[in-house]
Design a protein around this motif. Structure first.
Motif, PDB file in Angstrom:
ATOM      1  N   UNK A   1      10.979 -20.089  26.936  1.00  0.00           N
ATOM      2  CA  UNK A   1      10.078 -21.023  27.605  1.00  0.00           C
ATOM      3  C   UNK A   1      10.899 -22.241  28.020  1.00  0.00           C
ATOM      4  N   UNK A   2      10.347 -23.046  28.895  1.00  0.00           N
ATOM      5  CA  UNK A   2      11.057 -24.243  29.368  1.00  0.00           C
ATOM      6  C   UNK A   2      11.479 -25.115  28.191  1.00  0.00           C
ATOM      7  N   UNK A   3      10.570 -25.311  27.239  1.00  0.00           N
ATOM      8  CA  UNK A   3      10.888 -26.228  26.145  1.00  0.00           C
ATOM      9  C   UNK A   3      11.923 -25.625  25.204  1.00  0.00           C
ATOM     10  N   UNK A   4      11.853 -24.313  24.995  1.00  0.00           N
ATOM     11  CA  UNK A   4      12.877 -23.662  24.160  1.00  0.00           C
ATOM     12  C   UNK A   4      14.253 -23.832  24.796  1.00  0.00           C
ATOM     13  N   UNK A   5      14.280 -23.703  26.115  1.00  0.00           N
ATOM     14  CA  UNK A   5      15.562 -23.731  26.800  1.00  0.00           C
ATOM     15  C   UNK A   5      16.143 -25.144  26.831  1.00  0.00           C
ATOM     16  N   UNK A   6      15.277 -26.163  26.787  1.00  0.00           N
ATOM     17  CA  UNK A   6      15.720 -27.544  26.958  1.00  0.00           C
ATOM     18  C   UNK A   6      16.897 -27.880  26.044  1.00  0.00           C
ATOM     19  N   UNK A   7      16.835 -27.414  24.796  1.00  0.00           N
ATOM     20  CA  UNK A   7      17.883 -27.735  23.839  1.00  0.00           C
ATOM     21  C   UNK A   7      19.221 -27.069  24.128  1.00  0.00           C
ATOM     22  N   UNK A   8      19.240 -26.055  24.986  1.00  0.00           N
ATOM     23  CA  UNK A   8      20.477 -25.297  25.202  1.00  0.00           C
ATOM     24  C   UNK A   8      20.986 -25.425  26.637  1.00  0.00           C
ATOM     25  N   UNK A   9      20.341 -26.306  27.410  1.00  0.00           N
ATOM     26  CA  UNK A   9      20.602 -26.333  28.846  1.00  0.00           C
ATOM     27  C   UNK A   9      22.062 -26.575  29.178  1.00  0.00           C
ATOM     28  N   UNK A  10      22.791 -27.318  28.301  1.00  0.00           N
ATOM     29  CA  UNK A  10      24.171 -27.644  28.650  1.00  0.00           C
ATOM     30  C   UNK A  10      25.183 -26.727  27.966  1.00  0.00           C
ATOM     31  N   UNK A  11      24.736 -25.650  27.331  1.00  0.00           N
ATOM     32  CA  UNK A  11      25.693 -24.783  26.630  1.00  0.00           C
ATOM     33  C   UNK A  11      26.277 -23.738  27.583  1.00  0.00           C
ATOM     34  N   UNK A  12      27.579 -23.460  27.432  1.00  0.00           N
ATOM     35  CA  UNK A  12      28.221 -22.409  28.215  1.00  0.00           C
ATOM     36  C   UNK A  12      27.995 -21.049  27.576  1.00  0.00           C
ATOM     37  N   UNK A  13      27.797 -21.050  26.273  1.00  0.00           N
ATOM     38  CA  UNK A  13      27.528 -19.790  25.589  1.00  0.00           C
ATOM     39  C   UNK A  13      26.424 -20.012  24.569  1.00  0.00           C
ATOM     40  N   UNK A  14      25.776 -18.917  24.197  1.00  0.00           N
ATOM     41  CA  UNK A  14      24.654 -19.006  23.261  1.00  0.00           C
ATOM     42  C   UNK A  14      24.927 -18.116  22.054  1.00  0.00           C
ATOM     43  N   UNK A  15      24.494 -18.569  20.894  1.00  0.00           N
ATOM     44  CA  UNK A  15      24.489 -17.724  19.699  1.00  0.00           C
ATOM     45  C   UNK A  15      23.116 -17.089  19.606  1.00  0.00           C
ATOM     46  N   UNK A  16      23.077 -15.779  19.673  1.00  0.00           N
ATOM     47  CA  UNK A  16      21.784 -15.105  19.696  1.00  0.00           C
ATOM     48  C   UNK A  16      21.541 -14.374  18.399  1.00  0.00           C
ATOM     49  N   UNK A  17      20.314 -14.450  17.934  1.00  0.00           N
ATOM     50  CA  UNK A  17      19.955 -13.698  16.746  1.00  0.00           C
ATOM     51  C   UNK A  17      18.671 -12.915  17.007  1.00  0.00           C
ATOM     52  N   UNK A  18      18.442 -11.919  16.178  1.00  0.00           N
ATOM     53  CA  UNK A  18      17.208 -11.140  16.280  1.00  0.00           C
ATOM     54  C   UNK A  18      16.927 -10.547  14.912  1.00  0.00           C
ATOM     55  N   UNK A  19      15.662 -10.391  14.563  1.00  0.00           N
ATOM     56  CA  UNK A  19      15.359  -9.735  13.289  1.00  0.00           C
ATOM     57  C   UNK A  19      15.858  -8.285  13.314  1.00  0.00           C
ATOM     58  N   UNK A  20      16.309  -7.779  12.175  1.00  0.00           N
ATOM     59  CA  UNK A  20      16.860  -6.417  12.173  1.00  0.00           C
ATOM     60  C   UNK A  20      15.813  -5.391  12.590  1.00  0.00           C
ATOM     61  N   UNK A  21      14.525  -5.706  12.396  1.00  0.00           N
ATOM     62  CA  UNK A  21      13.489  -4.747  12.805  1.00  0.00           C
ATOM     63  C   UNK A  21      13.491  -4.546  14.330  1.00  0.00           C
ATOM     64  N   UNK A  22      14.032  -5.525  15.049  1.00  0.00           N
ATOM     65  CA  UNK A  22      14.038  -5.419  16.505  1.00  0.00           C
ATOM     66  C   UNK A  22      15.289  -4.721  17.020  1.00  0.00           C
ATOM     67  N   UNK A  23      16.145  -4.278  16.053  1.00  0.00           N
ATOM     68  CA  UNK A  23      17.375  -3.613  16.473  1.00  0.00           C
ATOM     69  C   UNK A  23      17.270  -2.118  16.204  1.00  0.00           C
ATOM     70  N   UNK A  24      17.876  -1.346  17.090  1.00  0.00           N
ATOM     71  CA  UNK A  24      17.944   0.092  16.857  1.00  0.00           C
ATOM     72  C   UNK A  24      19.356   0.548  17.187  1.00  0.00           C
ATOM     73  N   UNK A  25      19.886   1.421  16.341  1.00  0.00           N
ATOM     74  CA  UNK A  25      21.195   2.002  16.616  1.00  0.00           C
ATOM     75  C   UNK A  25      20.974   3.445  17.014  1.00  0.00           C
ATOM     76  N   UNK A  26      21.566   3.820  18.111  1.00  0.00           N
ATOM     77  CA  UNK A  26      21.428   5.212  18.512  1.00  0.00           C
ATOM     78  C   UNK A  26      22.791   5.802  18.836  1.00  0.00           C
ATOM     79  N   UNK A  27      23.010   6.994  18.338  1.00  0.00           N
ATOM     80  CA  UNK A  27      24.305   7.638  18.520  1.00  0.00           C
ATOM     81  C   UNK A  27      24.499   8.177  19.930  1.00  0.00           C
ATOM     82  N   UNK A  28      23.386   8.332  20.669  1.00  0.00           N
ATOM     83  CA  UNK A  28      23.503   8.955  21.987  1.00  0.00           C
ATOM     84  C   UNK A  28      23.343   7.933  23.097  1.00  0.00           C
TER      85      UNK A  28
END
Lengths: 223, 357
Positions: free
Chosen positions: B330-357
């Motif tokens: 959202x606009x407000x979420x982004x406000x804090x990162x507007x001047x960053x060249x790179x972002x540290x991203x995280x996600x809950x492990x439930x939102x990750x899937x590993x697939x061999x194929x």
């Protein structure tokens, strides 16, 4: 040569055309439906057979029909046993000739009309539980009614105009099998220019009076 | 109240189109099953086979334990005896009939008794808000009214199954929403399987109880919406869904007791989900739901990626990062990162899937 004009050929031609058109509409629509909606073995053969009368000389067609419907043929004998008189050289034979003259064009055009009905309407009807027969009567036919209607006029007009097959199959018996186009031939042969002119103008006028409104109907938007 | 279908249909190559084989086994209970796939995947052929307008070469189709089709037993039920409500893209209301006549045609075709048909007609006209429009023809109706009339027409017949072929394609967003609402309402009214074919992931996420992913005539995955979205069976499924950020990954360690794993992703290390059936050193792909990826400050389970482009829209901010990653803020979420060249991203492990194929 200024005697009264015999109107019999006109009435006979109209009667022949009405009956022939009835058969063209029923049998022709059925064949056109088969060709447009069914894939069956021999469909291309049927299609070619339908086209054949358009390209064969009328004498050849007339000859085939004489053989096919004459005294010696099974069909000719069946007809005789039912109606107690032979088919060839009667006005009923002129109906057959008119049918052969107009059915091919009708079937070809009707096939295109029936194919132009959006298949989704037919599929929708089928999946709602309507049989193929019911779908044909309630959906396909009403949606192509306008197109088929103007084709019916064309078929009628064309039924009025056959000469070659009629003279081969029904002959030229004044007062019995002499249709309008045959009467014109007769008048020209006999040097009766007045009669020929009157009959020529008459058949042209009747045909034009049929086709003109039909072409309006065909072009008007469906809704 | 379910459908089980196995459909094999081979189409020979003709002119421009190459040979195509549809080979699908699908089971769907009551509720909405979205058949998702790109165009040319065989979705419509599958629906037509079930409705009886295409004849499979092999297979068997069972609806409510009734055999619609069985190649081995040479059973092929005519379309009119299958009781599949089939909704086409343009709804196919009969143009030469009024709404009322459309409904009456349906009742008569399905053999509904006269009294019952009359009762149903007034009830359906009422509940689909069509009473005022009953004597209009389809050309006098708006797009939304046509949708309602087409659904009402099908409900006149007690369908055992509903088939919808891209029903909302070409509709404006407001009408699409209205149609989705209508379908959810329909699902509450009748407990039958509803198969909805689409290539639109938004429609899929809105409506699906279950998802079946079809590509090139083959079923890649089918399951509940959560299963398919959270655990795409292959990177192909994830790409088709378009909901994930995808990166090559290698399993560095496994901790079955702690139900976690360590993955090496894009030269960095991440804590991943529990991966039963996999071995250390396995390589494959990590798929992370875009909507669950958020930027964070400081350390933790994170992936650092360079920002490439930022697009602002009415809905918020869409950020494209290196390696094809995308996140939306959202606009407000982004406000804090507007001047960053790179972002540290995280996600809950439930939102990750590993697939061999």
């Amino acid at each position: 040569m200024n005697g009264p004009i015999d109107w019999f050929p006109l009435w006979l031609s109209l009667r022949v055309a009405v009956i022939a058109t009835f058969f063209v509409l029923t049998a022709g629509t059925f064949i056109a439906y088969l060709l447009s909606h069914k894939s069956f073995r021999g469909r291309n053969l049927v299609d070619s057979l339908v086209t054949l009368p358009l390209v064969l000389p009328p004498t050849v067609l007339g000859y085939y029909l004489l053989v096919l419907l004459g005294h010696a043929s099974p069909f000719g004998r069946l007809y005789e046993s039912i109606f107690r008189h032979p088919l060839v050289f009667t006005w009923q034979a002129a109906v057959v000739a008119a049918f052969v003259h107009s059915a091919p064009i009708y079937i070809k055009a009707a096939r295109a009309v029936l194919e132009s009905v959006d298949y989704r309407y037919e599929w929708a009807a089928r999946s709602l539980g309507a049989s193929e027969w019911r779908t044909f009567w309630r959906i396909t036919l009403p949606l192509s009614a306008r197109g088929l209607g103007s084709l019916a006029t064309l078929a009628f007009a064309r039924s009025l105009g056959d000469f070659g097959v009629t003279i081969m199959l029904a002959g030229n018996i004044p007062g019995r099998t002499q249709t309008l186009s045959v009467a014109i031939y007769d008048a020209v042969e006999a040097g009766d220019g007045r009669l020929a002119r009157i009959l020529v103008l008459l058949i042209s006028a009747v045909t034009l009076a049929l086709l003109w409104p039909a072409s309006y109907a065909a072009r008007a938007p469906e809704r | 109240m379910s459908i089980e279908a196995r459909v094999v249909r081979r189409l020979a190559a003709v002119r421009d189109s190459p040979a195509f084989t549809l080979d699908v086994q699908l089971a769907a209970p009551a509720g909405i099953t979205v058949v998702l796939g790109p165009s040319g995947a065989g979705k419509t052929l599958l629906l037509n086979s079930i409705a009886g307008f295409a004849r499979p070469d092999e297979g068997r189709i069972l609806v409510r334990d009734r055999i619609y089709f069985d190649a081995a037993a040479n059973v092929q039920l005519a379309p009119e005896r299958r009781r599949c409500g089939y909704i086409f893209q343009d709804h196919a209301l009969f143009p030469h009939m009024t709404v009322r006549e459309n409904l009456r045609f349906a009742a008569q075709s399905a053999g509904v008794g006269r009294l019952e048909a009359r009762r149903r007609m007034s009830e359906l006209l009422e509940s689909f808000d069509l009473s005022q429009l009953a004597d209009r023809r389809s050309s006098q109706l708006s797009g939304g009214q046509r949708q309602r009339a087409a659904l009402a027409r099908i409900l006149m017949t007690d369908p055992h199954l509903l088939l919808l072929d891209e029903p909302s394609r070409g509709l404006d967003p407001r009408l699409r929403r209205a149609f989705w609402e209508l379908l959810r309402e329909l699902k509450r009214r009748i407990e039958i399987p509803i198969l909805l074919v689409t290539h639109d992931i938004e429609e899929c996420c809105e409506l699906a109880d279950r998802i079946a992913i079809l590509e090139s005539g083959r079923l890649l995955q089918s399951g509940t919406r959560e299963e398919v979205i959270r655990r795409p069976a292959s990177v192909g499924v994830a790409r088709l869904l378009g909901l994930h950020n995808i990166a090559p990954a290698e399993i560095r360690s496994l901790d079955p007791a702690g139900r976690t794993s360590r993955l090496r992703v894009l030269g960095q290390e991440l804590e991943g989900p529990h991966l039963p059936g996999h071995l250390i050193g396995d390589t494959g792909f990590l798929c992370v739901l875009q909507s669950e990826m958020k930027p964070v400050r400081g350390n933790g389970n994170r992936l650092v990626l360079r920002v490439e482009t930022v697009q602002r829209s009415a809905a918020g901010v869409q950020i494209q990062l290196e390696h094809g990653f995308t996140i939306a803020l959202s606009q407000s979420e982004y406000a804090g990162y507007a001047d960053s060249d790179s972002l540290s991203l995280t996600a809950p492990v439930e939102a990750m899937a590993f697939t061999g194929r």
